[in-house]
Design an enzyme around this catalytic site. Structure first.
Site, PDB file in Angstrom:
ATOM      1  N   TYR A 116       0.849  -1.356  -0.267  1.00 33.76           N
ATOM      2  CA  TYR A 116       0.037  -0.269  -0.110  1.00 33.76           C
ATOM      3  C   TYR A 116       0.251   1.269  -0.396  1.00 33.76           C
ATOM      4  O   TYR A 116       2.311   1.536   0.398  1.00 33.76           O
ATOM      5  CB  TYR A 116      -1.119   0.230   0.960  1.00 33.76           C
ATOM      6  CG  TYR A 116      -2.047  -1.129   1.072  1.00 33.76           C
ATOM      7  CD1 TYR A 116      -2.903  -0.783   0.548  1.00 33.76           C
ATOM      8  CD2 TYR A 116      -1.923  -1.947   2.425  1.00 33.76           C
ATOM      9  CE1 TYR A 116      -3.974  -2.017   0.793  1.00 33.76           C
ATOM     10  CE2 TYR A 116      -2.761  -3.042   2.272  1.00 33.76           C
ATOM     11  CZ  TYR A 116      -3.962  -3.094   1.251  1.00 33.76           C
ATOM     12  OH  TYR A 116      -4.684  -3.960   1.617  1.00 33.76           O
ATOM     13  N   HIS A 152     -11.437  -3.793  -4.794  1.00 36.34           N
ATOM     14  CA  HIS A 152     -11.171  -4.365  -3.617  1.00 36.34           C
ATOM     15  C   HIS A 152     -12.247  -5.283  -2.853  1.00 36.34           C
ATOM     16  O   HIS A 152     -12.125  -5.751  -2.307  1.00 36.34           O
ATOM     17  CB  HIS A 152     -11.187  -3.534  -2.420  1.00 36.34           C
ATOM     18  CG  HIS A 152      -9.861  -3.605  -1.303  1.00 36.34           C
ATOM     19  ND1 HIS A 152      -8.212  -2.664  -1.927  1.00 36.34           N
ATOM     20  CD2 HIS A 152      -9.786  -3.933  -0.631  1.00 36.34           C
ATOM     21  CE1 HIS A 152      -8.005  -3.090  -0.849  1.00 36.34           C
ATOM     22  NE2 HIS A 152      -8.293  -3.875   0.496  1.00 36.34           N
TER      23      HIS A 152
END
Length: 381
Positions: free
Chosen positions: A129, A278
């Site tokens: 991330y 996601h």
């Protein structure tokens, strides 16, 4: 219960896991509209059946980012996956190795990069991330290089975490301190097999890759607080220059749903993208992956490698995704359900089911190799 499908593994996982863990892996954000769309839109796509085409020889192999795979499937990154079975990411990477496909380790995994590397027999992928602390990101990428990770999956659709109502209802989120810990402990104690396998024998219970920055804090509430405070919502396409400067291997950008964003990814030199929402866990109400994939494939399919995830529950779904324009498909909940149900053996069994179902779908659509699968495999294609 005999597991003959991903749905069966889901039910076995529900029976074995504490309530808060099952809800975490099974749930989506807000009203879960996108979560449901992912599954419904994909299963609604009709395959085009063809017969009498001599399908005695099938080839499921493919190559992605310089790596030969037994089938065009990878295990997607899943946060906290290692809490679903004892040292769960290590069990999953061994299952992926046996199946000849890549495993992707999440930044927020229970097992650290070095531990998974020790369990792996072949290179795996690492997911990252954008974190405010660039020095920490640089260190994680260096660890991934040391672990001989063969690709970096950079997730861009989580500048802030989505709100997942189920996590609040189950006590995983929003119940800080002793009260929340007691709720989770009671739920764990009600599942003795999990409590012994993971709760006691699966220690240490820490997020291996981010443990250094948590500074000794290991509670669930510490993890969610760290995510809220450290994920970087100022991220822009310019930040990909930083990633490229630190990572020299294949770069795959995960979390794209729009053709214009896909074009941006191609322009900055990404090697691949993952069309993904996601798993319906971020912005609810967006397109399903099955709906978003074809226009993206049309826009950039000749410029980079397109992968996809979201709603894949069978080998037939894998073939559908390939026909819509993906070159490979990531399995998320499917492998975590199987891991929770039966550990490494469950993931191996689930992957064998996916392969068998792919063979049926390819045989009855007249597609002899992965490279042949295109929109002609779909009814009306």
């Amino acid at each position: 219960m005999i597991a003959a499908s991903v749905s069966d593994f889901r039910e076995l996982a529900r029976r074995r896991l504490p309530h808060f863990l099952f809800e975490y892996i099974d749930g989506g954000s807000y009203a879960e509209v996108t979560l449901r769309r992912n599954v419904a839109d994909l299963e609604a796509i009709a395959l085009r059946q063809r017969v009498l085409r001599d399908m005695s020889s099938l080839d499921l192999t493919t190559e992605l980012f310089g790596q030969k795979l037994a089938m065009p499937v990878a295990l997607a990154p899943i946060g906290l996956a290692g809490m679903n079975a004892r040292r769960g990411e290590c069990q999953a990477v061994r299952a992926a190795d046996k199946a000849g496909i890549p495993f992707t380790l999440s930044t927020v995994s229970a097992c650290a990069l070095s531990e998974v590397a020790s369990a792996a027999a072949r290179p795996f992928w690492f997911q990252l991330y954008m974190i405010r602390d660039r020095a920490f990101m640089r260190d994680l990428m260096a660890q991934a290089v040391e672990a001989q990770c063969s690709a970096l999956v950079f997730t861009v659709d989580m500048p802030v975490p989505g709100s997942r109502y189920r996590d609040y209802h189950s006590g995983l989120a929003g119940a800080a301190g002793l009260r929340g810990a007691m709720r989770r402990t009671i739920q764990g104690a009600m599942k003795p097999d999990w409590a012994w396998d993971v709760g006691i024998r699966g220690r240490p219970h820490a997020l291996g890759n981010v443990a250094p920055v948590l500074k000794g804090k290991t509670g669930i509430e510490d993890f969610f607080a760290w995510m809220r405070e450290n994920f970087d919502n100022s991220i822009s396409w310019r930040d990909l220059d930083f990633i490229r400067s630190e990572w020299k291997g294949p770069l795959i950008i995960k979390g794209l749903l729009d053709p214009e964003d896909a074009k941006e990814a191609a322009a900055i030199g990404a090697d691949g993208i993952i069309v993904s929402n996601h798993g319906g866990r971020q912005l609810d109400g967006v397109l399903s992956t099955a709906r978003a994939l074809p226009p993206i494939a049309d826009a950039v399919g000749d410029r980079l490698t397109i992968l996809a995830d979201g709603g894949v529950r069978s080998g037939l779904d894998v073939v559908r995704m390939l026909a819509l324009g993906a070159k490979g498909v990531l399995l998320g909940r499917a492998w975590v359900f199987a891991l929770a149900a039966k550990g490494q053996a469950g993931v191996e069994q689930m992957l064998a089911l996916i392969e068998a179902e792919m063979r049926v779908a390819m045989t009855l659509t007249g597609m002899k190799s992965i490279g042949e699968i295109d929109r002609t495999a779909l009814a009306g294609g």
